[in-house]
Design a protein around this motif. Structure first.
Motif, PDB file in Angstrom:
ATOM      1  N   LEU B  11       6.480   7.619   1.224  1.00 27.77           N
ATOM      2  CA  LEU B  11       5.830   8.212   2.401  1.00 27.77           C
ATOM      3  C   LEU B  11       6.624   9.401   2.932  1.00 27.77           C
ATOM      4  O   LEU B  11       6.065  10.420   3.311  1.00 27.77           O
ATOM      5  CB  LEU B  11       5.680   7.161   3.505  1.00 27.77           C
ATOM      6  CG  LEU B  11       4.570   6.145   3.262  1.00 27.77           C
ATOM      7  CD1 LEU B  11       4.701   4.986   4.232  1.00 27.77           C
ATOM      8  CD2 LEU B  11       3.198   6.795   3.387  1.00 27.77           C
ATOM      9  N   THR B  29      -2.181   0.213   5.430  1.00 33.71           N
ATOM     10  CA  THR B  29      -0.851   0.820   5.321  1.00 33.71           C
ATOM     11  C   THR B  29      -0.969   2.281   4.921  1.00 33.71           C
ATOM     12  O   THR B  29      -1.842   2.621   4.130  1.00 33.71           O
ATOM     13  CB  THR B  29       0.031   0.109   4.260  1.00 33.71           C
ATOM     14  OG1 THR B  29      -0.632   0.165   3.008  1.00 33.71           O
ATOM     15  CG2 THR B  29       0.327  -1.308   4.676  1.00 33.71           C
ATOM     16  N   PRO B  30      -0.092   3.141   5.433  1.00 34.10           N
ATOM     17  CA  PRO B  30       0.868   2.849   6.493  1.00 34.10           C
ATOM     18  C   PRO B  30       0.173   2.559   7.812  1.00 34.10           C
ATOM     19  O   PRO B  30      -0.928   3.070   8.040  1.00 34.10           O
ATOM     20  CB  PRO B  30       1.690   4.135   6.585  1.00 34.10           C
ATOM     21  CG  PRO B  30       0.769   5.203   6.117  1.00 34.10           C
ATOM     22  CD  PRO B  30      -0.079   4.565   5.059  1.00 34.10           C
ATOM     23  N   SER B  34       5.149   1.345  10.275  1.00 40.38           N
ATOM     24  CA  SER B  34       5.771   2.544   9.683  1.00 40.38           C
ATOM     25  C   SER B  34       5.884   3.658  10.716  1.00 40.38           C
ATOM     26  O   SER B  34       6.862   4.417  10.718  1.00 40.38           O
ATOM     27  CB  SER B  34       4.946   3.042   8.492  1.00 40.38           C
ATOM     28  OG  SER B  34       5.030   2.123   7.423  1.00 40.38           O
ATOM     29  N   ILE B  85      10.524   3.005   7.100  1.00 40.90           N
ATOM     30  CA  ILE B  85       9.120   3.471   7.063  1.00 40.90           C
ATOM     31  C   ILE B  85       8.454   2.852   5.842  1.00 40.90           C
ATOM     32  O   ILE B  85       7.345   2.309   5.905  1.00 40.90           O
ATOM     33  CB  ILE B  85       9.035   5.016   6.950  1.00 40.90           C
ATOM     34  CG1 ILE B  85       9.673   5.698   8.159  1.00 40.90           C
ATOM     35  CG2 ILE B  85       7.584   5.465   6.768  1.00 40.90           C
ATOM     36  CD1 ILE B  85       9.829   7.222   7.996  1.00 40.90           C
ATOM     37  N   GLU B  86       9.168   2.941   4.721  1.00 39.57           N
ATOM     38  CA  GLU B  86       8.653   2.454   3.442  1.00 39.57           C
ATOM     39  C   GLU B  86       8.706   0.926   3.370  1.00 39.57           C
ATOM     40  O   GLU B  86       7.797   0.276   2.850  1.00 39.57           O
ATOM     41  CB  GLU B  86       9.532   3.032   2.325  1.00 39.57           C
ATOM     42  CG  GLU B  86       8.883   3.075   0.991  1.00 39.57           C
ATOM     43  CD  GLU B  86       7.759   4.087   0.944  1.00 39.57           C
ATOM     44  OE1 GLU B  86       7.795   5.088   1.673  1.00 39.57           O
ATOM     45  OE2 GLU B  86       6.811   3.851   0.161  1.00 39.57           O
ATOM     46  N   GLU B  87       9.790   0.383   3.884  1.00 42.41           N
ATOM     47  CA  GLU B  87      10.009  -1.055   3.830  1.00 42.41           C
ATOM     48  C   GLU B  87       8.881  -1.809   4.548  1.00 42.41           C
ATOM     49  O   GLU B  87       8.454  -2.877   4.114  1.00 42.41           O
ATOM     50  CB  GLU B  87      11.371  -1.367   4.489  1.00 42.41           C
ATOM     51  CG  GLU B  87      11.922  -2.736   4.236  1.00 42.41           C
ATOM     52  CD  GLU B  87      12.257  -3.028   2.786  1.00 42.41           C
ATOM     53  OE1 GLU B  87      12.377  -2.090   1.977  1.00 42.41           O
ATOM     54  OE2 GLU B  87      12.374  -4.226   2.462  1.00 42.41           O
ATOM     55  N   ASP B  88       8.384  -1.238   5.638  1.00 48.52           N
ATOM     56  CA  ASP B  88       7.305  -1.884   6.384  1.00 48.52           C
ATOM     57  C   ASP B  88       6.031  -2.005   5.548  1.00 48.52           C
ATOM     58  O   ASP B  88       5.326  -3.008   5.608  1.00 48.52           O
ATOM     59  CB  ASP B  88       7.012  -1.113   7.681  1.00 48.52           C
ATOM     60  CG  ASP B  88       6.147  -1.941   8.615  1.00 48.52           C
ATOM     61  OD1 ASP B  88       6.703  -2.803   9.324  1.00 48.52           O
ATOM     62  OD2 ASP B  88       4.910  -1.762   8.605  1.00 48.52           O
ATOM     63  N   VAL B  89       5.766  -0.978   4.758  1.00 51.64           N
ATOM     64  CA  VAL B  89       4.596  -1.014   3.866  1.00 51.64           C
ATOM     65  C   VAL B  89       4.804  -2.093   2.800  1.00 51.64           C
ATOM     66  O   VAL B  89       3.892  -2.877   2.495  1.00 51.64           O
ATOM     67  CB  VAL B  89       4.373   0.359   3.191  1.00 51.64           C
ATOM     68  CG1 VAL B  89       3.279   0.277   2.140  1.00 51.64           C
ATOM     69  CG2 VAL B  89       4.046   1.422   4.232  1.00 51.64           C
TER      70      VAL B  89
END
Lengths: 217, 217
Positions: B11, B29-30, B34, B85-89
């Protein structure tokens, strides 16, 4: 979304990581004004997302038309705020350019002072427009929280949080410029706009968060 | 900043406009999780900016060492939040994958229920980490507002506003997941983390904004 502006790469066309790098750098632009516009756009996009995940679902047939209107508004706001990310950099640079104008002779001093004042007014108007648009997002987020798909209802809350933070950031930027503006008429106009926005904003985020918190409890 | 993760475009490596488009789309997502991490990163970047515009200036010699430390912290937080940011997705997708596991036989039901619970816990931990990092940014923004270059002091205020909005957005995401977690020990741990963060956050943004408003008056 495509926002073209000649050959120069606009902030919105840069990678997220590059935007963050440029923000963190020792250049004053982009700064808090552009961040306000971007975060407002993030709020608008989240409303569109909740809308897009509500439309077309049997369970939410009854609010389908409402969400078509909501999305139409939120996408317009997203587009306008995306443009304002760039506009904030432009008016700051214009201001810096007038500030650096020659001031040797009396004539030069006079012209420079006028131009500085003109550019300050423009620099105050951009964050003011950002603030008004964020107010619209805060109001839209309420209907979104009331009627949207329960599975993504927290995102309506995040939209309200983002819009409020963006609005208040924009207001800080209006106030900084207001401090240096000398024209009494303009000062009065800006001050009354600030008051209007603060009055309409008051309690709105809390209202949306109450709706969301009740639904996710 | 380079965050590599194999071949897939992350992202943070996408254009700002594409990030906004994907956010607004009918994909979950996002989403708000994120956005919380990104807006926290924007806050951290603004602190770095104020620091970078303070360091090297004669007038601010006395706080140069302080700002070297502040920037070191804010850049670390920016990097960590950029990853989140990415980890949440990722944790959301993992959760959806477990949710779609087969549940025909009793054995399948049992395995699925366990995996769903495991993924829910992971999905709660990511926004919790975002919230803690935003708390750090809120605290850093105070010293930044107190000691930073007066010309960009409003950006310390914007940093506090962004960090608070991101923190509260992250908390909404912790709460949603908490609702579905059954393990009492984990529930108690998460609840006490939420209480700790809320306690430490309380009044912090207001404190920073008071400092900023006094300086820009």
């Amino acid at each position: 979304m495509l926002i073209n502006k000649g050959d120069k790469l606009m902030l919105i066309d840069k990678k997220v990581s590059n935007f963050l790098d440029e923000l963190a750098s020792n250049s004053p632009t982009p700064g808090g004004g552009s961040v306000a516009a971007l975060v407002g756009a993030l709020g608008a996009a989240l409303i569109s997302m909740v809308g897009n995940l509500t439309i077309g679902k049997k369970k939410y047939e009854g609010v389908e038309e409402d969400f078509k209107e909501i999305i139409s508004s939120s996408e317009k706001l997203r587009y306008e705020l995306s443009r304002l990310i760039e506009e904030d950099v432009k008016v700051f640079n214009d201001f810096m350019a007038t500030y650096k104008m020659p001031k040797e002779t009396e004539d030069e001093k006079k012209v420079r002072a006028e131009k500085v004042q003109e550019s300050l007014i423009e620099a105050a108007k951009v964050p003011l427009r950002v603030a008004y648009k964020c107010l619209d997002i805060m109001i839209l987020s309420q209907e979104t929280a009331e009627k949207g798909n329960i599975n993504v209802i927290s995102d309506a809350g995040v939209a309200a949080l983002m819009a409020e933070a963006a609005l208040e950031s924009a207001m800080l930027n209006v106030k900084i410029n207001l401090k240096m503006i000398k024209d009494e008429k303009v000062r009065t106009e800006l001050s009354s706009s600030i008051k209007e926005i603060l009055l309409k904003e008051k309690g709105q985020k809390e209202k949306v968060l109450r709706i969301v918190e009740q639904k996710i409890r």
